[in-house]
Design a protein around this motif. Structure first.
Motif, PDB file in Angstrom:
ATOM      1  N   LYS A   1      43.255  59.138  43.209  1.00 30.94           N
ATOM      2  CA  LYS A   1      42.863  60.511  43.537  1.00 30.94           C
ATOM      3  C   LYS A   1      44.099  61.387  43.695  1.00 30.94           C
ATOM      4  N   ASP A   2      45.140  60.835  44.340  1.00 27.57           N
ATOM      5  CA  ASP A   2      46.361  61.617  44.541  1.00 27.57           C
ATOM      6  C   ASP A   2      47.626  60.807  44.240  1.00 27.57           C
ATOM      7  N   PHE A   3      47.454  59.602  43.670  1.00 26.13           N
ATOM      8  CA  PHE A   3      48.566  58.729  43.291  1.00 26.13           C
ATOM      9  C   PHE A   3      49.412  58.292  44.487  1.00 26.13           C
ATOM     10  N   ASN A   4      48.799  58.190  45.651  1.00 23.40           N
ATOM     11  CA  ASN A   4      49.499  57.724  46.837  1.00 23.40           C
ATOM     12  C   ASN A   4      49.199  56.254  47.110  1.00 23.40           C
ATOM     13  N   ILE A   5      50.174  55.564  47.702  1.00 19.39           N
ATOM     14  CA  ILE A   5      49.935  54.194  48.151  1.00 19.39           C
ATOM     15  C   ILE A   5      49.136  54.247  49.442  1.00 19.39           C
ATOM     16  N   VAL A   6      47.967  53.612  49.459  1.00 24.54           N
ATOM     17  CA  VAL A   6      47.086  53.680  50.619  1.00 24.54           C
ATOM     18  C   VAL A   6      47.051  52.385  51.409  1.00 24.54           C
ATOM     19  N   LYS A   7      47.612  51.306  50.839  1.00 24.44           N
ATOM     20  CA  LYS A   7      47.599  50.041  51.577  1.00 24.44           C
ATOM     21  C   LYS A   7      48.698  49.122  51.052  1.00 24.44           C
ATOM     22  N   THR A   8      49.386  48.467  51.977  1.00 23.87           N
ATOM     23  CA  THR A   8      50.339  47.416  51.643  1.00 23.87           C
ATOM     24  C   THR A   8      49.897  46.142  52.336  1.00 23.87           C
ATOM     25  N   LEU A   9      49.708  45.087  51.551  1.00 24.45           N
ATOM     26  CA  LEU A   9      49.225  43.805  52.068  1.00 24.45           C
ATOM     27  C   LEU A   9      50.314  42.747  51.918  1.00 24.45           C
ATOM     28  N   GLN A  10      50.239  41.727  52.758  1.00 21.55           N
ATOM     29  CA  GLN A  10      51.147  40.586  52.697  1.00 21.55           C
ATOM     30  C   GLN A  10      50.312  39.303  52.624  1.00 21.55           C
ATOM     31  N   PRO A  11      49.712  39.007  51.474  1.00 22.35           N
ATOM     32  CA  PRO A  11      48.803  37.858  51.378  1.00 22.35           C
ATOM     33  C   PRO A  11      49.489  36.507  51.516  1.00 22.35           C
ATOM     34  N   GLY A  12      50.772  36.410  51.152  1.00 26.45           N
ATOM     35  CA  GLY A  12      51.475  35.134  51.206  1.00 26.45           C
ATOM     36  C   GLY A  12      52.527  35.068  50.112  1.00 26.45           C
ATOM     37  N   LYS A  13      53.216  33.941  50.046  1.00 27.00           N
ATOM     38  CA  LYS A  13      54.340  33.804  49.125  1.00 27.00           C
ATOM     39  C   LYS A  13      53.876  33.637  47.675  1.00 27.00           C
ATOM     40  N   ALA A  14      54.447  34.449  46.797  1.00 30.88           N
ATOM     41  CA  ALA A  14      54.251  34.352  45.349  1.00 30.88           C
ATOM     42  C   ALA A  14      52.820  34.676  44.928  1.00 30.88           C
ATOM     43  N   VAL A  15      52.454  35.948  45.080  1.00 26.69           N
ATOM     44  CA  VAL A  15      51.180  36.435  44.525  1.00 26.69           C
ATOM     45  C   VAL A  15      51.392  36.649  43.033  1.00 26.69           C
ATOM     46  N   LEU A  16      50.775  35.792  42.206  1.00 27.84           N
ATOM     47  CA  LEU A  16      51.064  35.811  40.776  1.00 27.84           C
ATOM     48  C   LEU A  16      50.062  36.612  39.958  1.00 27.84           C
ATOM     49  N   HIS A  17      48.819  36.671  40.400  1.00 29.55           N
ATOM     50  CA  HIS A  17      47.802  37.292  39.543  1.00 29.55           C
ATOM     51  C   HIS A  17      46.696  37.872  40.401  1.00 29.55           C
ATOM     52  N   MET A  18      46.017  38.881  39.840  1.00 29.54           N
ATOM     53  CA  MET A  18      44.896  39.532  40.521  1.00 29.54           C
ATOM     54  C   MET A  18      43.751  39.702  39.529  1.00 29.54           C
ATOM     55  N   GLU A  19      42.536  39.514  40.009  1.00 26.91           N
ATOM     56  CA  GLU A  19      41.367  39.687  39.141  1.00 26.91           C
ATOM     57  C   GLU A  19      40.241  40.308  39.954  1.00 26.91           C
ATOM     58  N   PHE A  20      39.685  41.412  39.443  1.00 27.93           N
ATOM     59  CA  PHE A  20      38.582  42.082  40.124  1.00 27.93           C
ATOM     60  C   PHE A  20      37.249  41.463  39.737  1.00 27.93           C
ATOM     61  N   SER A  21      36.320  41.455  40.701  1.00 26.55           N
ATOM     62  CA  SER A  21      34.949  41.106  40.371  1.00 26.55           C
ATOM     63  C   SER A  21      34.426  42.134  39.362  1.00 26.55           C
ATOM     64  N   PRO A  22      33.390  41.805  38.598  1.00 30.35           N
ATOM     65  CA  PRO A  22      32.956  42.686  37.500  1.00 30.35           C
ATOM     66  C   PRO A  22      32.713  44.140  37.901  1.00 30.35           C
ATOM     67  N   ARG A  23      32.221  44.375  39.119  1.00 32.53           N
ATOM     68  CA  ARG A  23      31.982  45.754  39.548  1.00 32.53           C
ATOM     69  C   ARG A  23      32.971  46.243  40.593  1.00 32.53           C
ATOM     70  N   GLY A  24      33.939  45.403  40.921  1.00 29.55           N
ATOM     71  CA  GLY A  24      35.082  45.862  41.683  1.00 29.55           C
ATOM     72  C   GLY A  24      34.960  45.881  43.184  1.00 29.55           C
ATOM     73  N   GLU A  25      33.920  45.275  43.758  1.00 22.62           N
ATOM     74  CA  GLU A  25      33.805  45.284  45.214  1.00 22.62           C
ATOM     75  C   GLU A  25      34.792  44.326  45.876  1.00 22.62           C
ATOM     76  N   SER A  26      35.327  43.395  45.080  1.00 24.03           N
ATOM     77  CA  SER A  26      36.304  42.449  45.618  1.00 24.03           C
ATOM     78  C   SER A  26      37.382  42.179  44.586  1.00 24.03           C
ATOM     79  N   VAL A  27      38.515  41.664  45.067  1.00 26.78           N
ATOM     80  CA  VAL A  27      39.611  41.275  44.202  1.00 26.78           C
ATOM     81  C   VAL A  27      40.107  39.904  44.657  1.00 26.78           C
ATOM     82  N   TRP A  28      40.405  39.050  43.677  1.00 25.48           N
ATOM     83  CA  TRP A  28      40.914  37.709  43.947  1.00 25.48           C
ATOM     84  C   TRP A  28      42.406  37.685  43.665  1.00 25.48           C
ATOM     85  N   LEU A  29      43.165  37.026  44.548  1.00 24.54           N
ATOM     86  CA  LEU A  29      44.607  36.902  44.393  1.00 24.54           C
ATOM     87  C   LEU A  29      44.982  35.421  44.310  1.00 24.54           C
ATOM     88  N   ALA A  30      45.860  35.088  43.376  1.00 25.06           N
ATOM     89  CA  ALA A  30      46.414  33.739  43.294  1.00 25.06           C
ATOM     90  C   ALA A  30      47.731  33.724  44.060  1.00 25.06           C
TER      91      ALA A  30
END
Length: 392
Positions: free
Chosen positions: A323-352
């Motif tokens: 909407k305004d190209f701003n960073i709205v969240k910074t997360l620290q899921p753990g060491k070496a986040v290699l990939h991200m995949e959204f559920s088909p309609r985007g309500e969730s995201v999976w991180l490796a």
């Protein structure tokens, strides 16, 4: 009376023959997670979420990618050892596996779902296979220059019209491959497109193929609706006066994002995500981020972009609101986040999260963790809804 008895007996015999653990499974609810160091994959349920099975014996998966058959029953995994593995997602087993080259990094499936294309480093080139039998249909050596050298092939994608598009890293070329007759493919070569194209992506409508350049600034852009116009070199000036930092990991243009008229791509060697206006193909904004971006991945509705990073910042994920190209969240899921995949309609995201041996699932509205699953050094995550997308 006899007919009723016979029917009952037949039903009993059929039900008795079924294994006790047999369970109906919807293919649209399935995903595949690469476990790179053990040469295995997990088949997962993307809604529960849950792990359904582990399949071993897939060879070197250190740079593995996956595409799906159009009916979503089969996954095709491309391994670094040149392996091409067809996996039956309903029977939790390898359907067929071949070693088709010495070193491969990716592949694609044709528009009609009948042809698998593989891009190879060693020997450099593209091979085409029958999607059912994995019979080799054609081999296209990536020969370039007057000395007829072989180039590594990168950025292979499927395109409308039974075509594939790829780039030659050393050859500085883009190839448009017409595979209507997959035993006799026709190749149109675009030369001198820029130094060292390292990766590429097709826009979601199949209109533009863009290759990122490692050897110089900018992108090489091919209009697939008008290929006779040739390749255009865009964004040559971005970052030319900036101090170049060491590149710890090449960014992946497969993760760039098209949202409306905006294209967002990871900058090479800079802590930035670039925003490009696709109407004029001009750079309009540079978004500072926490590190060197690797994947810049859009939520299906185009509102959010999630960014992960190369070492030493690969424990961080940032979310950009378009909407305004701003960073709205910074997360620290753990060491070496290699990939991200959204559920088909985007309500969730999976991180490796490779170095934590786990997958993590986040709600994309609240940014709260909703699930985590164990995995052995996970890298790529691929959901079967990719089967219905161009260029994936």
């Amino acid at each position: 009376m006899k007919l009723s008895y016979s029917r009952s007996l037949l039903i009993f015999l059929l039900s008795s023959a079924l294994p006790g653990h047999a369970e109906l499974r919807a293919t649209g609810d399935i995903g595949v997670v690469i476990e790179r160091e053990t040469g295995s994959i997990q088949i997962i349920n993307t809604t529960k979420p849950a792990s359904l099975s582990r399949i071993e014996g897939l060879g070197d998966l250190s740079h593995a990618s996956v595409v799906f058959s159009r009916d979503q029953r089969y996954a095709y995994a491309f391994g670094r050892d040149g392996g091409l593995t067809k996996i039956d997602l309903l029977q939790d087993k390898i359907d067929k596996r071949i070693i088709q080259a010495g070193n491969s990094i990716g592949g694609a499936i044709s528009q009609d779902g009948k042809v698998i294309a593989v891009s190879n480093y060693t020997p450099g080139g593209v091979k085409l296979f029958d999607a059912v039998t994995l019979e080799q249909l054609a081999e296209i050596p990536a020969i370039y220059g007057e000395d007829n050298k072989l180039s590594k092939v990168v950025g292979l994608v499927d395109a409308p019209g039974q075509r594939f598009v790829c780039s030659l890293f050393e050859g500085n070329e883009i190839w448009l491959i017409d595979a209507k007759n997959p035993r006799q493919p026709v190749v149109k070569k675009f030369k001198d497109i820029g130094k060292q194209p390292y990766d590429a992506l097709l826009t979601p409508d199949g209109h533009y193929y863009g290759a990122g350049l490692f050897g110089e600034k900018g992108l090489a852009l091919l209009d697939l609706w008008q290929p006779e116009k040739g390749v255009e070199h865009i964004l040559q000036d971005y970052g030319k006066d900036d101090e170049q930092m060491p590149v710890y990991k090449m960014p992946h243009l497969e993760g760039w994002t098209v949202a409306g008229v905006w294209l967002l791509v990871p900058a090479v060697g800079l802590h930035e995500v670039l925003v490009i206006d696709t109407r004029e193909w001009e750079l309009v904004k540079r978004i500072p981020v926490a590190g060197q971006p690797v994947f810049v991945t859009s939520r299906p509705d185009g509102r959010q972009v999630w960014v992960n990073f190369a070492f030493p910042d690969n424990q961080t994920v940032q979310v950009i609101d378009l909407k305004d190209f701003n960073i709205v969240k910074t997360l620290q899921p753990g060491k070496a986040v290699l990939h991200m995949e959204f559920s088909p309609r985007g309500e969730s995201v999976w991180l490796a999260v490779r170095d934590e041996d786990r997958m993590m699932v986040y709600d994309t509205e609240t940014f709260q963790e909703t699930a985590r699953l164990s995995a052995q050094k996970p890298s790529g995550i691929f959901f079967t809804d990719r089967a219905n997308r161009i260029g994936w």
